[in-house]
Design an enzyme around this catalytic site. Structure first.
Site, PDB file in Angstrom:
ATOM      1  N   ASP A 249       0.855  -1.202   0.000  1.00  0.00           N
ATOM      2  CA  ASP A 249       0.000   0.000   0.000  1.00  0.00           C
ATOM      3  C   ASP A 249       0.883   1.241   0.000  1.00  0.00           C
ATOM      4  O   ASP A 249       1.720   1.404   0.887  1.00  0.00           O
ATOM      5  CB  ASP A 249      -0.893  -0.043   1.253  1.00  0.00           C
ATOM      6  CG  ASP A 249      -1.725   1.225   1.402  1.00  0.00           C
ATOM      7  OD1 ASP A 249      -1.948   1.915   0.371  1.00  0.00           O
ATOM      8  OD2 ASP A 249      -2.143   1.523   2.544  1.00  0.00           O
TER       9      ASP A 249
ATOM     10  N   ASN B 247      -0.352   4.546  -0.081  1.00  0.00           N
ATOM     11  CA  ASN B 247      -0.958   5.799   0.382  1.00  0.00           C
ATOM     12  C   ASN B 247      -1.718   5.680   1.707  1.00  0.00           C
ATOM     13  O   ASN B 247      -2.502   6.554   2.069  1.00  0.00           O
ATOM     14  CB  ASN B 247      -1.895   6.370  -0.692  1.00  0.00           C
ATOM     15  CG  ASN B 247      -3.056   5.422  -0.983  1.00  0.00           C
ATOM     16  OD1 ASN B 247      -3.065   4.278  -0.512  1.00  0.00           O
ATOM     17  ND2 ASN B 247      -4.033   5.895  -1.726  1.00  0.00           N
TER      18      ASN B 247
ATOM     19  N   ASP C 278      -4.196   3.859   2.783  1.00  0.00           N
ATOM     20  CA  ASP C 278      -5.632   3.546   2.915  1.00  0.00           C
ATOM     21  C   ASP C 278      -5.854   2.074   3.264  1.00  0.00           C
ATOM     22  O   ASP C 278      -6.988   1.605   3.322  1.00  0.00           O
ATOM     23  CB  ASP C 278      -6.413   3.934   1.647  1.00  0.00           C
ATOM     24  CG  ASP C 278      -6.017   3.095   0.447  1.00  0.00           C
ATOM     25  OD1 ASP C 278      -5.057   2.286   0.549  1.00  0.00           O
ATOM     26  OD2 ASP C 278      -6.670   3.247  -0.614  1.00  0.00           O
TER      27      ASP C 278
ATOM     28  N   ASP D  93      -1.726  -1.227  -3.869  1.00  0.00           N
ATOM     29  CA  ASP D  93      -2.019  -0.471  -5.080  1.00  0.00           C
ATOM     30  C   ASP D  93      -0.856  -0.521  -6.064  1.00  0.00           C
ATOM     31  O   ASP D  93       0.189  -1.114  -5.782  1.00  0.00           O
ATOM     32  CB  ASP D  93      -2.373   0.980  -4.702  1.00  0.00           C
ATOM     33  CG  ASP D  93      -1.372   1.561  -3.709  1.00  0.00           C
ATOM     34  OD1 ASP D  93      -0.163   1.423  -3.953  1.00  0.00           O
ATOM     35  OD2 ASP D  93      -1.809   2.117  -2.657  1.00  0.00           O
TER      36      ASP D  93
ATOM     37  N   ASP E 271      -4.314 -10.494 -15.809  1.00  0.00           N
ATOM     38  CA  ASP E 271      -5.368 -11.472 -15.572  1.00  0.00           C
ATOM     39  C   ASP E 271      -6.524 -11.127 -16.512  1.00  0.00           C
ATOM     40  O   ASP E 271      -6.988  -9.983 -16.545  1.00  0.00           O
ATOM     41  CB  ASP E 271      -5.823 -11.389 -14.105  1.00  0.00           C
ATOM     42  CG  ASP E 271      -6.151 -12.755 -13.535  1.00  0.00           C
ATOM     43  OD1 ASP E 271      -6.889 -13.497 -14.194  1.00  0.00           O
ATOM     44  OD2 ASP E 271      -5.665 -13.061 -12.429  1.00  0.00           O
TER      45      ASP E 271
ATOM     46  N   ASP F  77      -8.605 -16.477 -16.645  1.00  0.00           N
ATOM     47  CA  ASP F  77      -9.451 -16.966 -15.565  1.00  0.00           C
ATOM     48  C   ASP F  77     -10.498 -17.962 -16.090  1.00  0.00           C
ATOM     49  O   ASP F  77     -11.188 -17.670 -17.080  1.00  0.00           O
ATOM     50  CB  ASP F  77     -10.166 -15.757 -14.945  1.00  0.00           C
ATOM     51  CG  ASP F  77     -10.790 -16.071 -13.606  1.00  0.00           C
ATOM     52  OD1 ASP F  77     -10.049 -16.378 -12.668  1.00  0.00           O
ATOM     53  OD2 ASP F  77     -12.036 -15.995 -13.505  1.00  0.00           O
TER      54      ASP F  77
ATOM     55  N   GLU G  26      -6.329 -20.820 -16.946  1.00  0.00           N
ATOM     56  CA  GLU G  26      -6.780 -21.473 -15.723  1.00  0.00           C
ATOM     57  C   GLU G  26      -7.898 -22.413 -16.155  1.00  0.00           C
ATOM     58  O   GLU G  26      -9.003 -21.971 -16.477  1.00  0.00           O
ATOM     59  CB  GLU G  26      -7.285 -20.449 -14.705  1.00  0.00           C
ATOM     60  CG  GLU G  26      -7.487 -21.102 -13.340  1.00  0.00           C
ATOM     61  CD  GLU G  26      -8.544 -20.422 -12.495  1.00  0.00           C
ATOM     62  OE1 GLU G  26      -8.513 -20.572 -11.276  1.00  0.00           O
ATOM     63  OE2 GLU G  26      -9.429 -19.749 -13.068  1.00  0.00           O
TER      64      GLU G  26
ATOM     65  N   HIS H  48      -3.611 -17.273  -5.116  1.00  0.00           N
ATOM     66  CA  HIS H  48      -4.541 -16.486  -4.284  1.00  0.00           C
ATOM     67  C   HIS H  48      -5.812 -17.242  -3.911  1.00  0.00           C
ATOM     68  O   HIS H  48      -6.627 -16.727  -3.150  1.00  0.00           O
ATOM     69  CB  HIS H  48      -4.893 -15.197  -5.018  1.00  0.00           C
ATOM     70  CG  HIS H  48      -5.682 -15.473  -6.275  1.00  0.00           C
ATOM     71  ND1 HIS H  48      -5.157 -16.172  -7.349  1.00  0.00           N
ATOM     72  CD2 HIS H  48      -6.954 -15.199  -6.603  1.00  0.00           C
ATOM     73  CE1 HIS H  48      -6.083 -16.296  -8.287  1.00  0.00           C
ATOM     74  NE2 HIS H  48      -7.191 -15.713  -7.867  1.00  0.00           N
ATOM     75  N   ASP H  49      -5.996 -18.436  -4.487  1.00  0.00           N
ATOM     76  CA  ASP H  49      -7.183 -19.240  -4.178  1.00  0.00           C
ATOM     77  C   ASP H  49      -6.870 -20.420  -3.265  1.00  0.00           C
ATOM     78  O   ASP H  49      -7.754 -21.232  -2.967  1.00  0.00           O
ATOM     79  CB  ASP H  49      -7.787 -19.837  -5.463  1.00  0.00           C
ATOM     80  CG  ASP H  49      -8.367 -18.783  -6.391  1.00  0.00           C
ATOM     81  OD1 ASP H  49      -8.774 -17.722  -5.913  1.00  0.00           O
ATOM     82  OD2 ASP H  49      -8.394 -19.050  -7.613  1.00  0.00           O
TER      83      ASP H  49
HETATM   84  O1  TEU Z   1     -10.951 -19.281  -9.805  1.00  0.00           O
HETATM   85  C1  TEU Z   1     -11.601 -20.325 -10.465  1.00  0.00           C
HETATM   86  C2  TEU Z   1     -12.060 -21.438  -9.695  1.00  0.00           C
HETATM   87  O2  TEU Z   1     -12.321 -22.495 -10.256  1.00  0.00           O
HETATM   88  C3  TEU Z   1     -12.326 -21.257  -8.255  1.00  0.00           C
HETATM   89  O3  TEU Z   1     -13.516 -21.899  -7.960  1.00  0.00           O
HETATM   90  C4  TEU Z   1     -11.273 -21.816  -7.466  1.00  0.00           C
HETATM   91  O4  TEU Z   1     -11.164 -23.187  -7.722  1.00  0.00           O
HETATM   92  C5  TEU Z   1     -11.658 -21.562  -6.050  1.00  0.00           C
HETATM   93  O5  TEU Z   1     -11.462 -20.197  -5.805  1.00  0.00           O
HETATM   94  C6  TEU Z   1     -10.844 -22.347  -5.109  1.00  0.00           C
HETATM   95  O6  TEU Z   1     -11.568 -22.449  -3.952  1.00  0.00           O
HETATM   96  C7  TEU Z   1     -10.837 -18.092 -10.517  1.00  0.00           C
HETATM   97  C8  TEU Z   1     -10.045 -17.086  -9.717  1.00  0.00           C
HETATM   98  O7  TEU Z   1      -8.732 -17.532  -9.576  1.00  0.00           O
HETATM   99  C9  TEU Z   1     -10.758 -16.817  -8.422  1.00  0.00           C
HETATM  100  O8  TEU Z   1     -10.031 -15.961  -7.587  1.00  0.00           O
HETATM  101  C10 TEU Z   1     -12.085 -16.209  -8.776  1.00  0.00           C
HETATM  102  O9  TEU Z   1     -12.823 -16.016  -7.597  1.00  0.00           O
HETATM  103  C11 TEU Z   1     -12.871 -17.077  -9.741  1.00  0.00           C
HETATM  104  O10 TEU Z   1     -12.092 -17.554 -10.833  1.00  0.00           O
HETATM  105  C12 TEU Z   1     -13.988 -16.281 -10.353  1.00  0.00           C
HETATM  106  O11 TEU Z   1     -13.476 -15.323 -11.222  1.00  0.00           O
HETATM  107 CA    CA Z   2      -3.553   2.120  -1.237  1.00  0.00          CA
END
Ligand code: TEU
Ligand code: CA
Length: 554
Positions: free
Chosen positions: A21, A23, A25, A29, A98, A200, A255, A327-328
């Protein structure tokens, strides 16, 4: 096998909201990213995959886009983006965007038009169906984030399809206008000079015309067979390739939920004219007890079997993407390694060795290079992620499982584990923000942070840095063939790589106790390329420490 820059690259994923971050908040960013490019350059990565930075109401943290050609206000401006891109390029770092085009936000202008009337010019941009009756959606499909995959819309008394949240309506790819809009938008970004796309849920874009009830999985019917690798998915990707991708020197990674080694070759075969590579999920999704939810580790033999199948079946015909987390997913060290303090560093380095020595392009998720861990959630209020919040409600508060059964699953697998801020130093909020972060910082930031680790030559950070550098000097890491040894071992993951007369032996202990290992004859006296602890590498009978890893070369 063709040699390309993206096979030789190491990719680093940034989840902008949690990266840095600038700034105060509390939200990461673009300027924050720019300020940390020197850190990434020092680490040695080649490419950044940037999770979505487009305008979005943030129902799903940017995976719900309301304008593909504008930057999310919280992240900055288009000038900030251009500056970041130029600053990355100056450092020889490429940026992959993405691309979220299975669905848009319900606040995208196409959808706001589409829902107005049945004869609106944008009506067919989305997937509308009559309900069975006023109370009953067209079929029993469940959405990935809970509830039905259909949302009733009063204006026209019809339902629209959303495979994710109800604020993420699915685009109708069968409409040529939709495809043209998406391809134009992609061209616009390519002309700006970006270096590729991570696509995605691209395996979901083509739906079958018939939409029957699905088999009940968990609480709802499964849309999988009717939406995954649908009838026209390859046709549409070939069209995208011809009209956009083939015109630029960019990389693409799909993906592709539900992909198998066979379908991977269709999407990303050397001669497929679709994508460069795909993410497969068999090694991170095979463990669910309640839908995706579980609190149990996969047995090592299962993990090895899955990864080995991908290694051998794609060899020479398609290209692997290698990852432990994103991130998932929960944090790699907490899931596949061991985040107890005495084992965290060793197991994080061991996992890095295991992954970076496989064949394919390695992806590092932000903070993984520091050995960041899962977050010690205390209560349901700690979650920010729509998936976790809805799952707790659906499975537990309103559903079949008790808190005591479901809570450990949420702790183990919530996506928020990966989304806590990157730990930069030991100052307040780990140096991520001068304000209040949008999601809590992991309390272990005083020990685990970039400042401490860049200063310590034995850190997880420096181990990653070394692995990345080794890849540049040893083409065998990129192009060598793979062979698994000790298939039945629940303790060791051992494999070889071969390129012409050169051979690598990769030995990784996945257990928290000492174990023994007999080095194959041909590697007696071979030299050690990298190791996460001291041992005598000339010997043939070895005693391995918990989570020990090393690579021999001859
Ligand atoms: O994720 C796709 C997806 O199949 C998700 O269901 C994933 O398996 C799940 O998040 C795991 O628990 C993509 C993105 O990477 C995710 O961050 C998004 O939320 C999703 O698509 C919808 O765009
Ligand atoms: Ca920020």
């Amino acid at each position: 096998m063709k040699k390309t820059w993206w096979k030789e690259a190491v990719i680093y994923q940034i989840y902008p909201r949690s990266f840095m971050d600038s700034n105060g908040d509390g939200i990461g960013d673009l300027k924050g990213i720019t300020s940390r490019l020197d850190y990434l350059k020092y680490l040695g990565i080649d490419v950044i995959w940037l999770s979505p930075v487009y305008q979005s109401p943030n129902d799903d943290n940017g995976y719900d886009i309301s304008d593909y050609q504008a930057i999310m206000e919280e992240f900055g401006t288009m000038e900030d983006f251009d500056e970041m891109l130029a600053a990355a390029h100056e450092r020889g770092i490429r940026i992959v965007m993405d691309l979220v085009v299975n669905h848009t936000s319900d606040e995208h202008k196409w959808f706001m038009e589409s829902r107005k009337s049945k004869d609106n010019a944008y009506r067919d941009y989305y997937i509308w169906r009559e309900g069975k009756d006023e109370q009953t959606p067209p079929n029993n499909w469940g959405a990935c984030f809970g509830g039905s995959a259909w949302q009733y819309d009063e204006a026209t008394a019809m339902y629209y399809l959303h495979l994710f949240s109800k604020k993420q309506p699915d685009l109708n790819w069968d409409n040529p206008k939709v495809r043209a809009e998406v391809f134009d938008m992609m061209t616009w970004w390519c002309e700006k000079g970006i270096d590729g796309f991570r696509m995605d849920v691209i395996s979901l874009i083509s739906k079958t015309k018939e939409m029957p009830d699905g088999e009940i999985h968990g609480l709802y019917g499964d849309f999988g067979p009717y939406c995954t690798h649908g009838p026209n998915v390859h046709k549409y990707l070939q069209e995208m390739n011809e009209k956009v991708l083939s015109k630029y020197d960019i990389m693409t990674v799909g993906e592709t939920a539900g992909v198998t080694t066979e379908t991977a070759k269709q999407y990303a075969g050397e001669n497929a004219r679709e994508l460069n590579m795909v993410f497969q999920f068999e090694h991170v999704e095979g463990d669910g007890k309640y839908g995706k939810w579980t609190d149990e580790k996969l047995p090592l033999t299962t993990l090895k079997k899955t990864l080995s199948r991908w290694q051998t079946e794609l060899y020479g015909t398609a290209w692997n993407s290698l990852f432990w987390d994103n991130h998932d997913q929960p944090r790699a060290v907490s899931r596949f390694g061991d985040d107890r303090p005495q084992f965290r560093e060793a197991s994080a380095k061991m996992l890095a060795t295991c992954l970076h020595m496989l064949q394919g392009t390695p992806y590092i998720y932000q903070g993984e290079e520091l050995g960041m861990t899962n977050y010690p959630f205390q209560s349901p209020e700690d979650f920010r992620d729509i998936e976790s919040i809805n799952a707790y409600r659906e499975w537990c508060k309103e559903g079949p499982l008790s808190h005591d059964v479901f809570w450990p699953c949420l702790l183990y697998k919530s996506r928020d584990n990966a989304r806590t801020p990157v730990q930069w130093d030991d100052s307040a909020q780990a140096g991520f923000t001068t304000g209040t972060p949008w999601i809590a910082v992991n309390p272990n930031y005083k020990e685990i942070n970039a400042k401490a680790e860049t200063a310590d030559p034995d850190s997880v950070f420096h181990y990653y840095k070394k692995l990345i550098a080794l890849r540049k000097e040893n083409p065998i890491m990129v192009y060598g063939s793979y062979e698994l040894l000790l298939e039945e071992s629940e303790e060791l993951f051992v494999y070889t790589r071969t390129l012409e007369s050169e051979r690598l032996l990769v030995v990784c202990s996945f257990c928290d106790h000492e174990t023994t290992f007999a080095v194959p004859e041909e590697f007696a006296g071979a030299s050690c390329l990298i190791a996460n602890m001291g041992n005598e590498y000339g010997k043939t009978e070895m005693t391995l420490q918990p989570y020990e890893a090393f690579v021999l070369i001859r």
